[in-house]
Design an enzyme around this catalytic site. Structure first.
Site, PDB file in Angstrom:
ATOM      1  N   ALA A  94       0.837  -1.200   0.000  1.00  8.57           N
ATOM      2  CA  ALA A  94       0.000   0.000   0.000  1.00  8.57           C
ATOM      3  C   ALA A  94       0.872   1.250   0.000  1.00  8.57           C
ATOM      4  O   ALA A  94       0.647   2.191  -0.766  1.00  8.57           O
ATOM      5  CB  ALA A  94      -0.937  -0.004   1.215  1.00  8.57           C
ATOM      6  N   TYR A  95       1.882   1.268   0.862  1.00 15.03           N
ATOM      7  CA  TYR A  95       2.823   2.384   0.894  1.00 15.03           C
ATOM      8  C   TYR A  95       3.526   2.520  -0.461  1.00 15.03           C
ATOM      9  O   TYR A  95       3.630   3.612  -1.022  1.00 15.03           O
ATOM     10  CB  TYR A  95       3.854   2.163   2.001  1.00 15.03           C
ATOM     11  CG  TYR A  95       4.915   3.229   2.067  1.00 15.03           C
ATOM     12  CD1 TYR A  95       4.725   4.380   2.821  1.00 15.03           C
ATOM     13  CD2 TYR A  95       6.125   3.084   1.383  1.00 15.03           C
ATOM     14  CE1 TYR A  95       5.703   5.365   2.887  1.00 15.03           C
ATOM     15  CE2 TYR A  95       7.103   4.055   1.446  1.00 15.03           C
ATOM     16  CZ  TYR A  95       6.885   5.199   2.196  1.00 15.03           C
ATOM     17  OH  TYR A  95       7.858   6.170   2.244  1.00 15.03           O
ATOM     18  N   GLY A  96       4.018   1.395  -0.976  1.00 16.69           N
ATOM     19  CA  GLY A  96       4.724   1.419  -2.254  1.00 16.69           C
ATOM     20  C   GLY A  96       3.857   1.905  -3.397  1.00 16.69           C
ATOM     21  O   GLY A  96       4.328   2.605  -4.294  1.00 16.69           O
ATOM     22  N   THR A  98       1.480   4.105  -3.230  1.00 19.46           N
ATOM     23  CA  THR A  98       1.361   5.568  -3.176  1.00 19.46           C
ATOM     24  C   THR A  98       2.636   6.229  -3.676  1.00 19.46           C
ATOM     25  O   THR A  98       2.585   7.274  -4.321  1.00 19.46           O
ATOM     26  CB  THR A  98       1.050   6.058  -1.751  1.00 19.46           C
ATOM     27  OG1 THR A  98       2.115   5.714  -0.858  1.00 19.46           O
ATOM     28  CG2 THR A  98      -0.254   5.478  -1.246  1.00 19.46           C
ATOM     29  N   LYS A  99       3.785   5.640  -3.401  1.00 21.46           N
ATOM     30  CA  LYS A  99       5.040   6.216  -3.870  1.00 21.46           C
ATOM     31  C   LYS A  99       5.212   6.033  -5.377  1.00 21.46           C
ATOM     32  O   LYS A  99       5.772   6.892  -6.054  1.00 21.46           O
ATOM     33  CB  LYS A  99       6.224   5.602  -3.116  1.00 21.46           C
ATOM     34  CG  LYS A  99       6.344   6.097  -1.681  1.00 21.46           C
ATOM     35  CD  LYS A  99       6.526   7.622  -1.651  1.00 21.46           C
ATOM     36  CE  LYS A  99       6.687   8.155  -0.253  1.00 21.46           C
ATOM     37  NZ  LYS A  99       6.867   9.637  -0.242  1.00 21.46           N
TER      38      LYS A  99
END
Length: 204
Positions: A94-96, A98-99
């Site tokens: 999920a973090y990846g 967004t990046k």
């Protein structure tokens, strides 16, 4: 950062205090727990997307518009991170995501802005020893991760002055300022058997 009115208020306050804004860095970010996507509660996903992607969209829009209206323009910097290059890490997708979206946003906005006075660029701090980097590991997992961190990571006080100097020096529209480059990664792994670093102790 996920509220456009609040982001605009931040711009207005800063511009009012300093007269103009030459550099705007979209750096705010959060992560989910280090878990498979199917195990994450919806609220965590919404928080990460709101801060890491929607916040960058709002921040970029406000800054580009504000800089276009001032003499000499300025530069908007969007912070890269895990996933920006398409690399995937289970438990952090999920973090990846967004990046990865931020990388697309930065490249696209640079294209949209190419005929104006505002530049849009990527800012990549690499692997920095913060709570965000080391959170949510079990003791056993962290012990293993520290071996890599001690090779590739750096402390905040090491990276920040370098990044600040590079930001002030500027870059081309659509450019990238990166601390941890591929050649540096290769050199560090080659030197690792001979250069012991302990970022978690007294010596670095």
């Amino acid at each position: 950062m996920a509220d456009r009115d609040q982001v605009q208020a931040l711009w207005d306050a800063a511009a009012g205090a300093f007269g103009r804004i030459d550099h705007w860095i979209n750096n705010a970010g959060v992560s989910t727990a280090r878990r498979p996507l199917t195990e994450l509660p919806p609220g965590q996903l919404e928080t990460v997307v709101a801060a890491n992607l929607l916040g960058v969209l709002h921040g970029s829009a406000v800054a580009v518009r504000g800089m276009a209206a001032q003499s000499g323009g300025g530069t908007v910097w969007n912070m890269a991170g895990l996933g920006s290059d398409g690399r995937t890490v289970p438990g952090l997708i999920a973090y990846g995501a967004t990046k990865r979206g931020t990388d697309y946003l930065t490249t696209g906005l640079a294209e949209e802005s190419k005929d104006g006075p505002v530049k849009v660029a990527h800012l990549s701090p690499g692997m920095v020893l913060t709570d965000l980097l080391v959170q949510d590991y079990s003791p056993e997992e962290l012990a293993k991760a520290k071996k890599v961190f001690n090779i590739l990571a750096d402390r905040v006080e090491t990276v920040t002055p370098w990044l600040a100097a590079k930001v002030l020096a500027g870059t081309r529209n659509g450019g990238t300022v990166a601390w941890l480059t591929t050649p540096k990664i290769m050199r560090r792994f080659l030197a690792a058997p001979f250069r012991k670093r302990d970022l978690f102790g007294d010596a670095a």
